[in-house]
Scaffold this motif. Structure first.
Motif, PDB file in Angstrom:
ATOM      1  N   PHE A 157      -2.470 -20.928  13.982  1.00 26.10           N
ATOM      2  CA  PHE A 157      -2.059 -21.427  12.675  1.00 26.10           C
ATOM      3  C   PHE A 157      -2.859 -22.646  12.230  1.00 26.10           C
ATOM      4  CE2 PHE A 157       2.016 -19.133  13.405  1.00 26.10           C
ATOM      5  CZ  PHE A 157       2.065 -18.457  12.208  1.00 26.10           C
ATOM      6  N   VAL A 158      -3.507 -23.334  13.168  1.00 28.66           N
ATOM      7  CA  VAL A 158      -4.155 -24.606  12.846  1.00 28.66           C
ATOM      8  C   VAL A 158      -5.189 -24.433  11.743  1.00 28.66           C
ATOM      9  CG1 VAL A 158      -5.590 -26.471  13.738  1.00 28.66           C
ATOM     10  CG2 VAL A 158      -3.723 -25.562  15.136  1.00 28.66           C
ATOM     11  N   ASP A 159      -6.050 -23.432  11.851  1.00 33.76           N
ATOM     12  CA  ASP A 159      -7.129 -23.229  10.875  1.00 33.76           C
ATOM     13  C   ASP A 159      -6.882 -22.036   9.955  1.00 33.76           C
ATOM     14  OD1 ASP A 159      -8.671 -25.369  11.950  1.00 33.76           O
ATOM     15  OD2 ASP A 159      -9.329 -24.044  13.569  1.00 33.76           O
ATOM     16  N   SER A 160      -5.682 -21.494   9.987  1.00 34.39           N
ATOM     17  CA  SER A 160      -5.404 -20.280   9.216  1.00 34.39           C
ATOM     18  C   SER A 160      -4.763 -20.607   7.872  1.00 34.39           C
ATOM     19  CB  SER A 160      -4.477 -19.350  10.014  1.00 34.39           C
ATOM     20  OG  SER A 160      -4.106 -18.230   9.228  1.00 34.39           O
ATOM     21  N   SER A 161      -5.068 -19.778   6.875  1.00 35.87           N
ATOM     22  CA  SER A 161      -4.452 -19.915   5.555  1.00 35.87           C
ATOM     23  C   SER A 161      -3.207 -19.051   5.415  1.00 35.87           C
ATOM     24  CB  SER A 161      -5.464 -19.519   4.473  1.00 35.87           C
ATOM     25  OG  SER A 161      -5.868 -18.159   4.644  1.00 35.87           O
ATOM     26  N   LEU A 162      -2.858 -18.298   6.461  1.00 32.73           N
ATOM     27  CA  LEU A 162      -1.724 -17.384   6.376  1.00 32.73           C
ATOM     28  C   LEU A 162      -0.401 -18.137   6.344  1.00 32.73           C
ATOM     29  CD1 LEU A 162      -2.755 -14.497   8.796  1.00 32.73           C
ATOM     30  CD2 LEU A 162      -2.957 -14.595   6.304  1.00 32.73           C
ATOM     31  N   ARG A 163       0.611 -17.454   5.809  1.00 31.09           N
ATOM     32  CA  ARG A 163       1.954 -18.014   5.694  1.00 31.09           C
ATOM     33  C   ARG A 163       2.921 -17.260   6.608  1.00 31.09           C
ATOM     34  NH1 ARG A 163       2.956 -22.476   2.114  1.00 31.09           N
ATOM     35  NH2 ARG A 163       1.188 -22.596   0.696  1.00 31.09           N
ATOM     36  N   ILE A 164       3.873 -17.983   7.131  1.00 34.48           N
ATOM     37  CA  ILE A 164       4.984 -17.320   7.813  1.00 34.48           C
ATOM     38  C   ILE A 164       5.926 -16.809   6.728  1.00 34.48           C
ATOM     39  CG2 ILE A 164       6.892 -17.572   9.437  1.00 34.48           C
ATOM     40  CD1 ILE A 164       5.406 -19.982  10.628  1.00 34.48           C
ATOM     41  N   CYS A 165       6.247 -15.520   6.758  1.00 30.48           N
ATOM     42  CA  CYS A 165       7.119 -14.962   5.727  1.00 30.48           C
ATOM     43  C   CYS A 165       8.340 -14.266   6.311  1.00 30.48           C
ATOM     44  CB  CYS A 165       6.338 -14.019   4.818  1.00 30.48           C
ATOM     45  SG  CYS A 165       5.464 -12.707   5.654  1.00 30.48           S
ATOM     46  N   GLY A 166       8.573 -14.439   7.608  1.00 33.98           N
ATOM     47  CA  GLY A 166       9.776 -13.869   8.207  1.00 33.98           C
ATOM     48  C   GLY A 166       9.799 -14.115   9.699  1.00 33.98           C
ATOM     49  N   GLU A 167      10.922 -13.799  10.304  1.00 34.86           N
ATOM     50  CA  GLU A 167      11.083 -13.920  11.747  1.00 34.86           C
ATOM     51  C   GLU A 167      11.992 -12.799  12.229  1.00 34.86           C
ATOM     52  OE1 GLU A 167      13.073 -17.543  12.858  1.00 34.86           O
ATOM     53  OE2 GLU A 167      14.906 -17.029  11.780  1.00 34.86           O
ATOM     54  N   VAL A 168      11.838 -12.437  13.488  1.00 35.79           N
ATOM     55  CA  VAL A 168      12.705 -11.436  14.090  1.00 35.79           C
ATOM     56  C   VAL A 168      12.870 -11.785  15.571  1.00 35.79           C
ATOM     57  CG1 VAL A 168      10.741  -9.881  14.506  1.00 35.79           C
ATOM     58  CG2 VAL A 168      13.060  -8.959  14.507  1.00 35.79           C
ATOM     59  N   GLU A 169      14.092 -11.664  16.050  1.00 38.69           N
ATOM     60  CA  GLU A 169      14.371 -11.941  17.460  1.00 38.69           C
ATOM     61  C   GLU A 169      14.683 -10.631  18.171  1.00 38.69           C
ATOM     62  OE1 GLU A 169      17.863 -14.230  19.834  1.00 38.69           O
ATOM     63  OE2 GLU A 169      16.709 -15.494  18.460  1.00 38.69           O
ATOM     64  N   LEU A 170      14.111 -10.468  19.348  1.00 34.94           N
ATOM     65  CA  LEU A 170      14.271  -9.234  20.104  1.00 34.94           C
ATOM     66  C   LEU A 170      14.803  -9.550  21.488  1.00 34.94           C
ATOM     67  CD1 LEU A 170      13.573  -6.153  19.721  1.00 34.94           C
ATOM     68  CD2 LEU A 170      11.458  -6.635  20.964  1.00 34.94           C
ATOM     69  N   ARG A 171      15.911  -8.925  21.856  1.00 34.10           N
ATOM     70  CA  ARG A 171      16.411  -9.042  23.225  1.00 34.10           C
ATOM     71  C   ARG A 171      15.459  -8.280  24.145  1.00 34.10           C
ATOM     72  NH1 ARG A 171      21.473 -10.070  25.354  1.00 34.10           N
ATOM     73  NH2 ARG A 171      21.648 -11.448  23.559  1.00 34.10           N
ATOM     74  N   ILE A 172      14.966  -8.956  25.165  1.00 34.27           N
ATOM     75  CA  ILE A 172      13.947  -8.382  26.041  1.00 34.27           C
ATOM     76  C   ILE A 172      14.589  -7.884  27.330  1.00 34.27           C
ATOM     77  CG2 ILE A 172      11.805  -8.803  27.291  1.00 34.27           C
ATOM     78  CD1 ILE A 172      11.479  -8.912  24.277  1.00 34.27           C
ATOM     79  N   HIS A 173      14.474  -6.572  27.560  1.00 34.82           N
ATOM     80  CA  HIS A 173      14.952  -5.975  28.803  1.00 34.82           C
ATOM     81  C   HIS A 173      13.759  -5.391  29.555  1.00 34.82           C
ATOM     82  CE1 HIS A 173      19.076  -6.623  27.781  1.00 34.82           C
ATOM     83  NE2 HIS A 173      19.022  -5.846  26.717  1.00 34.82           N
ATOM     84  N   HIS A 174      13.581  -5.828  30.790  1.00 34.87           N
ATOM     85  CA  HIS A 174      12.484  -5.341  31.625  1.00 34.87           C
ATOM     86  C   HIS A 174      13.010  -4.310  32.626  1.00 34.87           C
ATOM     87  CE1 HIS A 174       9.692  -8.222  30.046  1.00 34.87           C
ATOM     88  NE2 HIS A 174      10.410  -9.252  30.447  1.00 34.87           N
TER      89      HIS A 174
END
Length: 361
Positions: A157-174
């Motif tokens: 993100f430091v040098d990027s012009s992109l925007r965060i436009c959402g988030e999603v959380e995933l329960r991780i099962h191994h």
């Protein structure tokens, strides 16, 4: 005579309801096609609206009377919305691949299965594809509840012009999985991503203390390797298991039962307020005593809920640091706009990474 309906009566009711549901979904799809025509006529080329979809899913969950739980009902509507959006314009989504990773699972959870998911071999490639316009959006992991922050994502993100436009959380099962050719009595190595190996460390110590633990680029790559070997196993998730035809010897072997990973949706456009939003900023502070306190004090003064703060070394000099901060609210809200202005006067540099809907699913 009993008032309890017969099985035949109940099936007739279900058939009638199915016909009604089918008719309503078709009507919704026709509306979606009309939306596309209106947008095209107005010169609007952005068909996916994260804030609008978040509002719809929240309303579904608020109005849900059961017996299906809120999340299950929202997932059903998520797929309907995904299919309808594909009638307007299919959404292409770059994700950290290969096929079968948890990041792909997160992408499909957020965008639905009608989205076109495009695997990339590295996080910076996901950023590059979205910047270049090859894909509309990207999905990248940002933090795990057990192993912490994903540094490559923050650094991108430091040098990027992109925007965060959402988030999603995933329960991780191994799962501990083997291939059709695996001799289960002579397993000498296990493949997985380094973070997954770390998330299952205690289980491996207790059950397979002597086998070699080999870190590979992704869990899907681990599953691919195991499919053709006789003495190895893989730690991966359900998508990899299905994709490569593996068998689960042990399920849900993660050391922490609430193991979850948060993913960010990145795009080129800013997202309007949805009514329940978060914002993310990148801040460079001056190297002086009390700098962190001075940075955080405006949040306390304005009653703004800080949800996360991470530190990364700055490229500008030794012992200089960048702070990645998430907090509740949208940049277009007056109180948040005032906060950002107040912070800008106190720090060396401030970059708004995005304001976006709080994760619904």
């Amino acid at each position: 005579m009993s008032d309890t309906p017969s099985l035949a009566d109940l099936r007739d009711q279900i058939d009638a309801l199915d016909s009604e549901i089918l008719e309503k979904i078709s009507q919704r799809a026709h509306c979606a096609m009309q939306v596309a025509q209106v947008k095209t006529a107005a010169g609007d080329t952005v068909f996916y609206r994260p804030e609008r979809e978040a509002q719809v899913l929240r309303r579904v969950m608020e109005r849900n009377a059961g017996p299906l739980d809120n999340e299950e009902m929202a997932r059903l509507f998520r797929e309907i919305m995904s299919a309808c959006l594909a009638l307007e314009k299919p959404v292409s989504v770059a994700y950290l691949g290969p096929e079968g990773t948890f990041t792909q699972e997160a992408a499909l959870k957020h965008f639905g299965h009608a989205a076109v998911s495009v695997p990339k071999s590295a996080i910076d490639e996901v950023f590059r594809d979205v910047i270049a316009g090859s894909c509309n959006y990207g999905v990248v992991p940002v933090e795990n509840s057990t192993e912490g922050v994903v540094s490559n994502t923050l650094d991108s993100f430091v040098d990027s012009s992109l925007r965060i436009c959402g988030e999603v959380e995933l329960r991780i099962h191994h799962h501990f999985m083997v291939g059709a050719n695996t001799n289960r009595d002579t397993i000498t190595r296990v493949y997985s991503h380094a973070q997954s190996l770390a998330q299952c460390r205690k289980w491996l110590d207790a059950n397979y203390p002597n086998i070699e633990r080999v870190a590979v680029s992704s869990n899907a790559e681990a599953a691919r390797r195991v499919a053709g070997e006789w003495n190895s196993a893989a730690i991966a998730g359900d998508m990899s298991c299905q994709l490569y035809g593996l068998t689960k010897l042990w399920e849900r072997i993660e050391d922490m039962p609430d193991n979850s990973t948060r993913f960010l949706i990145i795009g080129r456009e800013s997202v309007p307020p949805s009514g329940d939003d978060k914002s993310s900023i990148l801040v460079a502070v001056r190297n002086q005593p009390g700098a962190l306190h001075e940075l955080l004090e405006p949040f306390r003064e304005n009653g703004i809920d800080l949800t996360r703060i991470e530190t990364r070394p700055s490229r500008s000099g030794k012992w200089n640091y960048l702070f990645f901060i998430d907090f509740a609210g949208h940049a277009e809200q007056p109180e948040i706009a005032a906060l950002l202005q107040q912070l800008s006067a106190k720090v060396a540099d401030l970059k708004l990474l995005g304001s976006y809907p709080r994760g619904v699913l």
